[in-house]
Enzyme design. Structure first.
Site, PDB file in Angstrom:
ATOM      1  N   ASN A  22       0.310  -9.295  -6.858  1.00 53.61           N
ATOM      2  CA  ASN A  22       0.825  -8.154  -7.626  1.00 53.61           C
ATOM      3  C   ASN A  22       2.288  -8.366  -7.956  1.00 53.61           C
ATOM      4  O   ASN A  22       3.014  -9.018  -7.196  1.00 53.61           O
ATOM      5  CB  ASN A  22       0.742  -6.849  -6.808  1.00 53.61           C
ATOM      6  CG  ASN A  22      -0.674  -6.399  -6.545  1.00 53.61           C
ATOM      7  OD1 ASN A  22      -1.541  -6.499  -7.404  1.00 53.61           O
ATOM      8  ND2 ASN A  22      -0.911  -5.901  -5.338  1.00 53.61           N
ATOM      9  N   GLY A  64      -2.117 -10.612  -0.569  1.00 56.72           N
ATOM     10  CA  GLY A  64      -2.557 -11.992  -0.477  1.00 56.72           C
ATOM     11  C   GLY A  64      -1.417 -12.965  -0.706  1.00 56.72           C
ATOM     12  O   GLY A  64      -1.181 -13.880   0.086  1.00 56.72           O
ATOM     13  N   GLU A  94      -7.240  -5.860  -0.955  1.00 60.25           N
ATOM     14  CA  GLU A  94      -6.747  -5.497  -2.281  1.00 60.25           C
ATOM     15  C   GLU A  94      -7.529  -6.188  -3.396  1.00 60.25           C
ATOM     16  O   GLU A  94      -7.148  -6.100  -4.563  1.00 60.25           O
ATOM     17  CB  GLU A  94      -5.256  -5.811  -2.399  1.00 60.25           C
ATOM     18  CG  GLU A  94      -4.375  -4.846  -1.617  1.00 60.25           C
ATOM     19  CD  GLU A  94      -2.896  -5.080  -1.815  1.00 60.25           C
ATOM     20  OE1 GLU A  94      -2.126  -4.158  -1.510  1.00 60.25           O
ATOM     21  OE2 GLU A  94      -2.497  -6.175  -2.278  1.00 60.25           O
ATOM     22  N   ASN A 118      -2.618  -2.074  11.215  1.00 61.29           N
ATOM     23  CA  ASN A 118      -1.467  -1.370  11.788  1.00 61.29           C
ATOM     24  C   ASN A 118      -1.958  -0.073  12.425  1.00 61.29           C
ATOM     25  O   ASN A 118      -3.161   0.197  12.470  1.00 61.29           O
ATOM     26  CB  ASN A 118      -0.374  -1.139  10.744  1.00 61.29           C
ATOM     27  CG  ASN A 118      -0.805  -0.232   9.600  1.00 61.29           C
ATOM     28  OD1 ASN A 118      -1.735   0.571   9.727  1.00 61.29           O
ATOM     29  ND2 ASN A 118      -0.124  -0.328   8.468  1.00 61.29           N
ATOM     30  N   GLY A 150       4.865  -1.572  14.462  1.00 63.47           N
ATOM     31  CA  GLY A 150       6.198  -1.436  13.897  1.00 63.47           C
ATOM     32  C   GLY A 150       7.257  -1.970  14.853  1.00 63.47           C
ATOM     33  O   GLY A 150       7.105  -3.054  15.432  1.00 63.47           O
ATOM     34  N   SER A 151       8.304  -1.198  15.038  1.00 60.02           N
ATOM     35  CA  SER A 151       9.411  -1.635  15.888  1.00 60.02           C
ATOM     36  C   SER A 151       9.013  -1.776  17.356  1.00 60.02           C
ATOM     37  O   SER A 151       9.728  -2.395  18.138  1.00 60.02           O
ATOM     38  CB  SER A 151      10.580  -0.651  15.770  1.00 60.02           C
ATOM     39  OG  SER A 151      10.188   0.643  16.196  1.00 60.02           O
ATOM     40  N   ASP A 209      14.240  -2.559   4.495  1.00 63.24           N
ATOM     41  CA  ASP A 209      13.040  -2.373   3.686  1.00 63.24           C
ATOM     42  C   ASP A 209      11.864  -2.971   4.458  1.00 63.24           C
ATOM     43  O   ASP A 209      11.839  -4.163   4.736  1.00 63.24           O
ATOM     44  CB  ASP A 209      13.207  -3.072   2.330  1.00 63.24           C
ATOM     45  CG  ASP A 209      11.999  -2.928   1.416  1.00 63.24           C
ATOM     46  OD1 ASP A 209      11.042  -2.232   1.793  1.00 63.24           O
ATOM     47  OD2 ASP A 209      12.015  -3.519   0.322  1.00 63.24           O
ATOM     48  N   ASP A 259       2.657  -8.280   6.220  1.00 61.07           N
ATOM     49  CA  ASP A 259       2.169  -9.532   5.654  1.00 61.07           C
ATOM     50  C   ASP A 259       2.936 -10.720   6.220  1.00 61.07           C
ATOM     51  O   ASP A 259       2.361 -11.789   6.445  1.00 61.07           O
ATOM     52  CB  ASP A 259       2.285  -9.497   4.131  1.00 61.07           C
ATOM     53  CG  ASP A 259       1.408  -8.432   3.507  1.00 61.07           C
ATOM     54  OD1 ASP A 259       0.316  -8.169   4.058  1.00 61.07           O
ATOM     55  OD2 ASP A 259       1.800  -7.854   2.486  1.00 61.07           O
ATOM     56  N   SER A 268      12.346 -10.119   8.252  1.00 61.65           N
ATOM     57  CA  SER A 268      11.974  -9.660   6.909  1.00 61.65           C
ATOM     58  C   SER A 268      12.432  -8.234   6.633  1.00 61.65           C
ATOM     59  O   SER A 268      12.819  -7.918   5.505  1.00 61.65           O
ATOM     60  CB  SER A 268      10.461  -9.785   6.705  1.00 61.65           C
ATOM     61  OG  SER A 268       9.752  -8.758   7.368  1.00 61.65           O
TER      62      SER A 268
END
Length: 297
Positions: free
Chosen positions: A11, A41, A138, A182, A214-215, A239, A245, A275
């Site tokens: 995307n 992906g 997706e 998640n 998460g964290s 962000d 991913d 990231s």
């Protein structure tokens, strides 16, 4: 060198950065807009390539300028694109709002990704040559199932990220080696809000489950063992788009290289922590040298 195959979406991410995300019916003023190559992906493919693997991408882009840029970005990141089809019409897009706390809300328009509803000639052979196959949701479920079953037939480890969350057919679960949801996705799959309880319930369908927290890190559960939690480095997020991913692609490389699961999870967490300190999805993904430095620091 480890070979990872990825069957999934590409995307163009259309990202608006705002102080606070708008509520329903509300208009807010953003401070920046960016177009960033992404898709679950493609993101996982780039993450795996930057983590040191040879990576092949199976999917589709449109015959528009976005498609040209998406293919170029993958190739520049070291991802092989011979099995990335070009279709008539637009490429997939993801419309993303990122707030000052690093949170995001996303609307995905599949477009070319919706044409990936089967394995094309040569795709199964590529999967058979890989050490692991990364899958997400997706693209049409028929292709995800075909990919997973091809991997199972050839003894290739499958890692499935069940996002966007949706009911999964038993045939797909039976062909999955490692399920990687998640917290929100595991709750949607099981109806259980406690990640540990949800992971244990999923072991009735798949042999291994990793729930990203998460964290707080990640929770690993496998048949015949007690679940463990592996912490993540504590950082300030800019962000979080693409963090999952990044984790998935890096984890697949670590496991294919034979690292023990706790070590693999910690290494993947180090990559994800890097990231989230940068804007964007694919642009934020770290290289192996950076991951190693974060992991050992």
């Amino acid at each position: 060198m480890t070979h990872i195959a990825v069957l999934g979406s590409t995307n163009m991410d259309l990202v608006a950065f705002v102080a606070k995300a708008p509520q329903r019916g509300e208009t807010v003023t953003g401070r920046e807009f960016r177009t960033i190559p992404g898709g679950k992906g493609a993101n996982q493919a780039i993450a795996a390539a930057r983590a040191g693997a040879t990576v092949s991408m199976i999917g589709a882009v449109g015959n528009d300028s976005f498609g040209t840029r998406l293919r170029s970005t993958l190739e520049h990141s070291g991802v092989e694109t011979d099995h990335l089809r070009t279709t008539e019409g637009p490429s997939g897009t993801a419309h993303i709002v990122v707030d000052d706390e690093g949170g995001n809300a996303i609307v995905v328009i599949p477009a070319a990704n919706g044409t990936v509803d089967h394995l094309a000639p040569g795709d199964e052979g590529l999967i058979a040559s890989a050490d692991a196959l990364l899958l997400q949701l997706e693209i049409p479920l028929d292709a995800v199932l075909a990919g997973a079953q091809a991997a199972r037939a050839h003894g290739v480890r499958t890692v499935l990220t069940p996002a966007p969350a949706q009911p999964l057919p038993v045939e797909l679960l039976n062909a999955t080696d490692l399920l990687l949801p998640n917290e929100h996705e595991v709750a949607a799959l099981t109806g259980r809000t406690d990640p540990r309880s949800a992971a244990l319930a999923l072991l009735e369908e798949v042999p291994e489950v990793v729930v990203t927290l998460g964290s707080a890190g990640s929770l690993y559960a496998a048949r015949g063992t007690d679940p463990i939690v592996v912490p993540a480095p504590q950082v300030t997020a800019v962000d979080t788009t693409g963090a999952g991913d990044t984790f998935a692609g890096t984890l697949a490389v670590a496991l294919a290289e034979g690292r023990p699961m706790p070590d693999a999870l910690a290494w993947a967490a180090a990559a994800a922590a890097l990231s989230v300190q940068r804007a964007g999805a694919s642009e934020s993904m770290p290289y192996r040298s950076e991951i190693d430095a974060q992991y050992t620091s």
